[in-house]
Design an enzyme around this catalytic site. Structure first.
Site: not given
Lengths: 359, 504
Positions: B62, B168, B197-198, B202, B236, B255, B260, B356
């Site tokens: 944008r 995602k 899906d990163h 890996k 995390e 999330d 994942h 988290k």
């Protein structure tokens, strides 16, 4: 250029002795590893590859510097055999280094053994080195200053020999030696690795289906190379010839340019191998390929990668940069160490075809 | 030597296979993902000579700016986030091929300009470039952008491939994912769609496949007869940081679990594919997902973190985090018990846990084997004998460890568990590429193996959607756990007798 932490010596883990024996050195290695682990359990010994390097004592520092510049591609245990004329006994030092390249809270440690020994030890160098390598890891041998008898002594315990064919006195002996070694072990040739980006780019240029057929109409190849790197050009020719089913003719050299022909399925291919005095680094300086349909492509070194030019049969020309950073000589050596763990079936065939051009 | 005319004979032995000339278009090119991940990944591919022989990048966003302004921003991002120091000459040449197209994604003129820029690149080169459209935008724009691509005829290209990479989350509920699939597939073929899906990019996630299918010793015990239970943990130690806006609408289940963690589960539980062809692999993964029934409410625990300590400092609770509504019921922790109801896995609980502000950052798969049927050492007081655990650690300290019972030195035959450890970092020379490098290159090469297929993403939502449905009706207070802790005590409720969570 990597952002990974450099190798640093572990000050608490060094050992040295004069007039020593392989069993004493091996015991010192074991003790140093145990002591280091007891001091700090966050150290984990790398267990990828043994590297045995045979060097002239006077040039050991230069080779050590080159080994420092290989980025991440350090062998797990490096054994440097420095050859000193007339020396009768073996002096040794052992040091541990710490790399900061494991994610998380662990650090890799590697071992470096420096041996000072004499020419008399070379024919039986295996009896000195064998107790010092990590069992069950592949062993790579590199002898940048010659000493073929030392390499021959190690062949039965090595899986890979690293050579740099551009360092041999002439291309014929370089390719012959590489072929002899390749009968016994896997050979990684730095001269071959220097051609990798060029080979990848030529393969990519002819990859789109509309241009792939042109591969079989190639009628001329010109290679420019650094002054000492004609063998890299021969290997490049050998690669093209072996992949495309060419029957190699003979090269003859006139005024520094080698010329010859190879016989393709449709056409004869003229070959030219030119030395480029303006190139200061080993390897190729440029490649130009013509086809009988009137197309030509060329690759030359340029900022940020290789400059590609394509001219079609109507004479229209385009130019672009194929992106890629120069690896430098440190990067090439690192790549050689990495390649010791891989297998490239194309090299042997390129070697055979390249050598045939010299017969 | 025989030469097959229809194949490129020059590629044998090359580590980097040729990639067709490509123009990559990033929608959302001024966003966080583009700056932190995509641009550095593209630079690193350029540095290594892994980009296609001819490569262009068009950035769409944008913000109103010129090409040079965007190039300056891209240079800064690459300098800051690249895993290696940039080579200025390579970077200069890369940025020369960058164009910027400003505008909003509902504006037809943006797509007209985009079409013109794409056409110019093709015309200058005298060949049609493959086109990759990378949707690195808010999910709200995915369908709109694809619709506009279709309206402007950009979804097809004569003599070249067009692919669309979709970030995602792919939907926030099953119905939404189904709608989005319908809209996407009304414009594109499934073969053109690369749902990213990163996690699958890996190296260590891919290593789960190598571990299972390249080692004969594990396959005989990889079933209900030998495996007691499985735990997959993605914890995390950090809080939500500045992502309150996204996180509060997503929560831990959407999330991490929906994508994942279910991916990790499928890799762990799938049958060996016949080949590693993209559809063979994805077929096997989908079969696992189809064998999983949505868990009943009693097999799911959700919780929020409260104030505590993290890294030796006071840490606020989730509701005190900036941008989080005072009455938020978003879960920052979720644990669930699943079962894969097929011959291999029936009756083996598979526990998933993510959160988290937990004690430590770790992603691992722990497989607990059944205890030995008879303990001959019992009379000697072998209280330390435990079932074997096989732990595949994805991050950090990627590796595999196996706990074994070993004799304690001494005159009595007493046993205690010891660990046999393998760390990937000790055994390989190469630096793992960033997940996005691998995935961008795969998209350019047209290899969808590590991307999620339409039926796969819907099968994931079939498991997760009923949980969200039941949470929508549930007004009981959320469980709580202190920041920096092991998670809520209530998480133990879903464990079968004799099972226990591993320490995070």
């Amino acid at each position: 250029m990597s952002k990974t932490a450099p190798e640093v010596p572990d000050a608490g883990a060094v050992w040295a002795a004069q007039n020593t024996t392989p069993s004493d050195i091996e015991e010192a290695l074991r003790h140093l590893l145990q002591e280091q682990h007891a001091r700090d359990g966050a150290h984990a010994p790398a267990r990828v590859l043994n590297l045995v390097v045979i060097v002239d004592r006077d040039w050991r520092g230069e080779i050590m510097n080159r080994l420092e510049q290989v980025g991440r591609y350090h062998a797990s245990r490096t054994i440097v055999c420095a050859v000193e004329t007339g020396r009768q006994t073996i002096d040794a030092s052992v040091a541990m280094t710490i790399g900061g390249d494991v994610e998380g809270d662990l650090h890799l440690t590697r071992e470096r053994v420096l041996l000072d020994l004499g020419e008399k030890h070379l024919a039986k160098l295996d009896t000195i080195v064998d107790p010092l390598v990590v069992t069950d890891l592949p062993t790579l041998v590199w002898s940048p200053h010659g000493h073929p008898e030392a390499v021959d002594a190690l062949l039965h315990m090595a899986q890979v020999v690293l050579v740099d064919s551009v360092n041999e006195p002439d291309p014929t002996s370089a390719l012959r030696r590489a072929r002899e070694l390749a009968r016994e072990v896997y050979v990684v040739d730095l001269a071959w690795l220097r051609t990798t980006p060029w080979r990848e780019r030529v393969a990519a240029t002819f990859d789109p289906p509309r241009w792939r057929e042109e591969l079989f109409t190639i009628d001329g190849v010109t290679i420019r190379h650094g002054p000492e790197s004609s063998v890299a050009g021969l290997l490049f020719f050998g690669w093209l010839g072996s992949r495309l089913g060419w029957k190699p003719g003979t090269l003859t050299t006139v005024n520094g340019t080698a010329r010859g022909t190879a016989h393709g399925r449709r056409d004869d291919i003229t070959l030219a191998l030119e030395s480029d005095a303006g190139q200061s680094v080993p390897g190729l300086a440029g490649v130009e390929i013509h086809t009988s349909s009137g197309m030509s492509i060329s690759l030359d070194r340029g900022p940020g990668g290789l400059i590609a030019r394509r001219r079609d049969r109507k004479g229209n020309e385009q130019s672009w940069t194929v992106l890629g950073a120069s690896r430098g000589e440190g990067g090439i050596l690192g790549e050689g160490i990495r390649q010791a763990l891989l297998r490239d079936p194309a090299y042997r065939r390129a070697l055979d075809c390249g050598e045939a051009l010299l017969r | 030597m025989a030469v097959v005319e229809h194949e490129n004979p020059l590629v044998e032995g090359l580590e980097r296979l040729p990639v067709h000339p490509t123009t990559l278009v990033i929608f959302g090119a001024t966003g966080d993902l583009a700056h932190r991940k995509l641009l550095p990944a593209i630079y690193n591919l350029a540095h290594e000579g892994a980009l296609p022989e001819r490569f262009n990048l068009i950035a769409v966003s944008r913000s109103d700016m010129e090409n040079d302004e965007y190039r300056r921003l891209a240079r800064e991002s690459i300098a800051k986030y690249s895993r290696r120091q940039a080579d200025e000459q390579v970077l200069d040449k890369l940025l020369e091929q960058v164009r910027y197209v400003p505008g909003t994604f509902d504006d037809d003129s943006v797509f007209e300009s985009l079409g013109q820029e794409l056409g110019k690149f093709d015309q200058e080169a005298g060949l049609p470039f493959n086109r990759i459209f990378y949707l690195s935008t808010s999910p709200a724009f995915f369908a709109l952008i694809i619709e506009k691509l279709g309206e402007h005829g950009l979804q097809r290209h004569d003599d070249a491939d067009v692919r669309v990479v979709i970030e995602k989350p792919f939907g926030t509920r099953l119905a939404e994912a189904q709608d989005l699939n319908r809209q996407v597939l009304s414009v594109l073929d499934e073969s053109q769609v690369y749902r990213i899906d990163h996690y699958l990019g890996k190296e260590t996630v891919q290593n789960v496949l190598a571990f299972r299918f390249a080692n004969g010793m594990f396959e005989p015990i990889w079933n209900r007869n030998f495996i007691d239970y499985v735990q997959i943990t993605a914890s995390e130690d950090l809080g939500i940081g500045s992502r309150a806006g996204y996180y509060d609408s997503a929560g831990a289940l959407r999330d991490l679990v929906q994508n994942h963690m279910l991916q990790l589960m499928t890799l762990l539980c799938m049958e060996p594919p016949v080949t590693f062809d993209a559809d063979e692999v994805r077929d096997e993964k989908v079969k696992v997902l189809h064998a999983v029934a949505p868990p009943p409410p009693e097999d799911v625990v959700r919780a929020q973190y409260t104030a505590g300590m993290a890294e030796g400092k006071d840490a606020v609770g989730y509701l005190e985090e900036e941008g989080v509504p005072d009455d938020s019921r978003t879960e920052t922790f979720v644990a669930l018990r699943l079962e894969v109801d097929n011959w291999r896995w029936a009756g083996v609980p598979i526990y998933l846990r993510t959160g988290k502000r937990l004690a430590r950052k770790v992603t691992e798969i722990a497989v607990t084997l059944k205890p030995v049927p008879h303990l001959a050492f019992e009379a000697e007081g072998s209280v330390g004998v435990q079932p074997n655990h096989l732990v595949l650690t994805v991050q950090p300290n990627e590796g595999v460890s196996l706990s074994l019972g070993a004799k304690i030195p001494g005159t009595r035959l007493r046993i205690r568990p010891v660990n046999m450890e393998f760390l990937y970092g000790t055994s390989f020379l190469s630096q793992s590429p960033e997940a996005y490098e691998r995935l961008i290159l795969d998209a350019m090469r047209g290899d969808p193996t590590l991307f999620t297929r339409d039926d796969e993403v819907e099968a994931q939502w079939h498991i997760i959607d009923p949980i969200l449905e039941s949470w929508g009706r549930d007004e009981t207070p959320l469980a709580e756990y202190a920041a920096g802790s092991q998670g809520p005590e209530e998480a133990s409720r879903i464990l079968a007798p004799g099972h226990r969570w591993r320490a995070i």
